[in-house]
Design a protein around this motif. Structure first.
Motif, PDB file in Angstrom:
ATOM      1  N   SER A   1      67.518 -31.176 -20.436  1.00 34.00           N
ATOM      2  CA  SER A   1      68.731 -30.442 -20.785  1.00 34.00           C
ATOM      3  C   SER A   1      68.623 -29.801 -22.166  1.00 34.00           C
TER       4      SER A   1
ATOM      5  N   ARG B   1      70.381 -20.901 -16.518  1.00 30.84           N
ATOM      6  CA  ARG B   1      71.116 -22.179 -16.483  1.00 30.84           C
ATOM      7  C   ARG B   1      71.244 -22.670 -15.036  1.00 30.84           C
TER       8      ARG B   1
ATOM      9  N   LEU C   1      69.628 -26.190 -13.822  1.00 32.26           N
ATOM     10  CA  LEU C   1      70.427 -27.252 -13.216  1.00 32.26           C
ATOM     11  C   LEU C   1      69.851 -27.648 -11.863  1.00 32.26           C
TER      12      LEU C   1
ATOM     13  N   GLU D   1      77.689 -28.472 -14.263  1.00 30.61           N
ATOM     14  CA  GLU D   1      76.871 -29.008 -15.356  1.00 30.61           C
ATOM     15  C   GLU D   1      77.543 -30.216 -16.019  1.00 30.61           C
TER      16      GLU D   1
END
Length: 831
Positions: A831, A674, A678, A792
């Protein structure tokens, strides 16, 4: 004016001597007139012995005069000088009763003699000033009114009253000529008075001939007098109506009204432009006092406008067109001469402020606190009516219009014939002034035109203006494009400020990394300038000595938001676009937060480039255009800096800490992926914005500007195309919309802040690996997820909000943003 001049008919040439009958008639008439005059004098003495007789008054002078000179007294017209105040204003009824009992031929002779006095503005014996007229109180520009003694024969009275207006016309016109011949009324009024004076000479010649006929011809009657002066009555009435309108306009002047409706806005604008010096303020204050304190006389272009409007309103009258046409040509001669001097040499010879062009001598490159030479260009020479080549109108320094009809006073009133050419007149002289200030001798395009006689109603004048404008424009355009190398200068600006075909910025950021991490107030401009010179040393960088480092006092986005909110380019509701959806209640806290961010402004966020150019290139590459270049440079610099930071983060995340597989710790594996995702999304966002701005905004607009510069024909078009290019770039780069700026600035802050925590993420990853290898439970994993999810959620919120704003403006206002919509949609799909 062509007054009718009585001439001796050819048939009378044989009568060189009078017959006995004619001689007896003349002598009898004169003797009768003398007897009645003596009788009237005796009656006056009986009525009031203190009143001197007419004969005594005419023969006696209380102060030195020309009465003793027989030759002067007997001269036509001049013989009446001594009788100006000969007759008392109130004569009583005795003289009128005597006139009533006289035969008609004697009445006619007496009235004829009085009329010759009245036609020169002198009160006669039986034709006197109107009872309501006062020499002390009444305006001489209205003319002297005369009235006839009541017992006069009805037929004689009718003819006499037809002639009487000539006396009023003549005295009013003469008073106008005398009053408007002073210096304060300017050259146009002087020329007008000279032309009227020439017409009055013809009128006086006519009166001399009429008096000669009265003294020598027994056939000269009142009917013949009317026949001779009838054409002159109409001519003088036309001049009288003109001078009456000129004098009435001046009396009704409304220039005492205040015209400072935008003083606060103008003062703020001057202060922002560096025009707020004490010396300049004092000069502007003095100008305001002088412009609003005294009435502006009717002069210059306003005189020509009044004449032209009268000529147009009476276009069906041939006499009026001829008279007003003559006056228009004569009065317009000095105006045309000033116009010729201005558009052929650039020198403004206007001592009485009559021309439509105004020079503000207090605005010079020496008095300005900052070298805003574009303001010098715009304000040094302007039109007096406040109009500009664009649709807007400047009201500063423009006198208020006159109350009856709204006509601007004095030189601010541009003649209707010149209205369509006023901008070319202004620009022709301005171009020549720029050339002269460069030390180049100005040469007229057509030297032979100096010998041409041009007038306001001549088409040759406007062809001359067009030729002069074309010549001045071509000369200055050639000076800018060829001699001053404008195109290479603009290419160097594009190279440095748009970061195209150059790697100096990356080199500069590497060299000055430590200095740019300091607060903006602590960074050394001297050191940064030396590092910039070092970064440009190894490259082919033309005009690099003109590129300078500067540190801004405000952050880019804060400054842009302030400008947009003040100017109202694209506004929005208060609090619009706030991340938490709050409205006006949180505006104070946001302002406090912005104030704190301003205090902690880093050098990298305040770094900008400046570019020095000399006159006359500073007209095109002005301070206002440099400011636009700086905004675009800082925008690109932030993108480059964030891209470099995220790239450094990517290099750091290629280490074994981020690449080592940990199958026993799936939660850490998910967290690590993650973080990498990002970072990739942020880097993709920055790169897509940078690619869009560079390849779909700046480059196409630059090619369009180059194409326009290759075909440019006027200097104003060159200036306008350059500013339009920069404004288009700012708009398509999303720097003119408050909503887009808020969303974009939040996105950039989120990305740059995430890059700053690169080492923290690496440290967390190392701790997670150590915990997994030791077999102990990783109790800090929950905090790592909480910290990551803040980034996020923040990024996802502003990314979606930014995409929605771009879609909205792409569909409603700015179609050029459509490619960016496609680019940003791909980031959302990641995403």
């Amino acid at each position: 004016m062509d007054p009718y001049t009585p001439r001796t008919r050819p048939a009378r040439k044989k009568n060189l001597t009078l017959s006995a009958k004619e001689y007896t008639k003349i002598t009898g008439t004169i003797a009768s007139v003398r007897r009645n005059r003596q009788l009237s004098d005796d009656i006056e003495e009986e009525i009031d012995p203190r009143v001197p007789s007419s004969r005594e008054t005419r023969g006696r002078s209380h102060e030195p005069s020309f009465i003793a000179e027989t030759s002067f007294v007997r001269a036509p017209l001049n013989s009446r000088v001594g009788t100006t105040n000969s007759t008392p204003k109130n004569k009583g009824k005795g003289r009128e009763d005597i006139l009533d009992h006289l035969p008609v031929d004697i009445q006619e002779a007496l009235i004829l003699e009085d009329l010759l006095y009245v036609l020169m503005g002198i009160e006669g014996t039986y034709i006197t000033y109107h009872p309501e007229y006062s020499l002390e109180d009444d305006d001489p520009l209205q003319g002297i009114r005369f009235t006839v003694a009541s017992p006069l024969d009805t037929s004689l009275r009718d003819l006499t009253e037809r002639v009487l207006p000539l006396g009023m016309y003549y005295t009013a016109v003469l008073a106008f000529v005398e009053s408007r011949s002073h210096l304060d009324y300017g050259l146009v009024n002087h020329a007008l008075c000279a032309a009227i004076r020439d017409m009055l000479k013809e009128y006086q010649t006519l009166l001399s001939q009429l008096e000669h006929s009265f003294n020598t011809s027994p056939q000269f009657t009142l009917q013949k007098l009317w026949f001779y002066v009838h054409p002159t009555v109409h001519t003088l009435s036309l001049i009288y109506q003109l001078v009456l309108e000129l004098s009435t306009s001046e009396d009704d002047d409304g220039s005492s009204l205040s015209s400072s409706s935008s003083d606060a806005e103008q003062a703020a604008r001057d202060e922002a432009l560096g025009l707020g010096g004490a010396k300049l303020k004092a000069v502007l204050s003095e100008m305001t006092k002088s412009s609003t304190g005294a009435a502006i006389p009717v002069k210059g272009g306003e005189v020509l406008t009044v004449i032209y409007e009268r000529m147009q309103s009476m276009s069906g009258d041939p006499t009026a067109r001829k008279v007003y046409g003559t006056l228009m040509g004569a009065a317009g001669a000095p105006y045309v001469e000033m116009l010729r001097e201005w558009i052929t040499t650039g020198r403004l010879q206007d001592p009485y402020e009559e021309l439509c062009v105004k020079e503000s001598k207090f605005i010079s490159k020496g008095i300005l606190e900052i070298d805003y030479t574009d303001e010098y260009w715009e304000r040094r020479y302007t039109l007096r009516d406040g109009s500009t080549s664009s649709s807007k109108r400047q009201h500063a320094g423009v006198p208020p219009p006159r109350t009856p009809g709204g006509r601007l006073p004095g030189g601010a009133c541009i003649p209707p014939l010149l209205e369509g050419w006023k901008h070319k007149v202004l620009l022709a002289g301005k171009y020549l002034n720029v050339i002269r200030e460069c030390g180049i001798e100005v040469q007229a395009n057509q030297p032979q035109t100096n010998e041409q006689q041009l007038s306001m109603d001549d088409q040759k004048l406007y062809k001359f203006v067009e030729d002069a404008y074309t010549h001045a424009n071509r000369t200055l355009l050639r000076l800018l494009l060829q001699d001053q190398q404008l195109i290479p200068r603009l290419r160097s600006l594009k190279r440095y400020f748009f970061l195209s075909q150059s790697s100096f910025l990356t080199h500069l950021l590497d060299l000055s990394h430590a200095e740019l991490k300091k607060p903006a107030k602590s960074a050394s401009i001297v050191k940064l300038q030396s590092l910039l010179d070092l970064a440009l040393t190894g490259e082919d960088a033309p005009f690099r000595e003109d590129v300078k480092v500067s540190i801004a006092s405000t952050g880019l986005y804060e400054w842009l938001l302030k400008v947009v909110s003040v100017s109202g380019v694209i506004g929005g509701e208060e609090g619009e676009g706030n991340p938490d959806g709050t409205g006006q209640e949180d505006s104070k806290s946001h302002r406090d937060k912005d104030r704190d961010e301003k205090k902690a402004l880093l050098a990298i966020d305040a770094l900008a480039l400046d570019y020095n150019v000399k006159f006359p290139l500073s007209l095109v590459i002005s301070r206002k255009t440099i400011l636009r270049y700086q905004l675009l440079f800082r925008f690109l610099l932030h993108l480059k800096n964030v891209e470099q930071s995220l790239g450094t983060m990517w290099i750091e995340q290629k280490s074994p800490t981020w690449r080592k597989s940990v199958p026993d710790h799936p939660e850490f594996e998910a967290w690590r992926l993650r973080v990498l995702l990002l970072r990739a999304r942020m880097l993709a966002f920055v790169q897509q914005i940078l690619a869009f701005v560079t390849f779909e905004v700046l480059e196409p607009n630059w090619r369009s500007l180059e194409a326009k510069l290759a075909k440019v024909t006027t200097v104003d078009q060159l200036l306008r195309d350059h500013v339009d290019f920069l404004d288009t770039c700012l708009k398509e780069c999303m720097l003119t919309s408050a909503k887009l700026l808020r969303a974009y600035s939040r996105m950039i802050v989120t990305c740059s802040t995430f890059a700053l925590y690169s080492s923290s993420f690496t440290k967390s990853a190392s701790q997670a690996l150590s915990a997994a290898e030791a077999g102990d439970g990783d109790i800090a994993m929950g905090k790592r997820w909480e910290f990551l999810k803040k980034f996020e959620s923040n990024f996802n919120h502003w990314c979606q909000f930014h995409l929605d704003c771009v879609q909205y403006y792409a569909s409603s206002e700015n179609v050029s943003l459509l490619p960016l919509v496609v680019r940003l949609s791909s980031i959302k799909s990641m995403s």
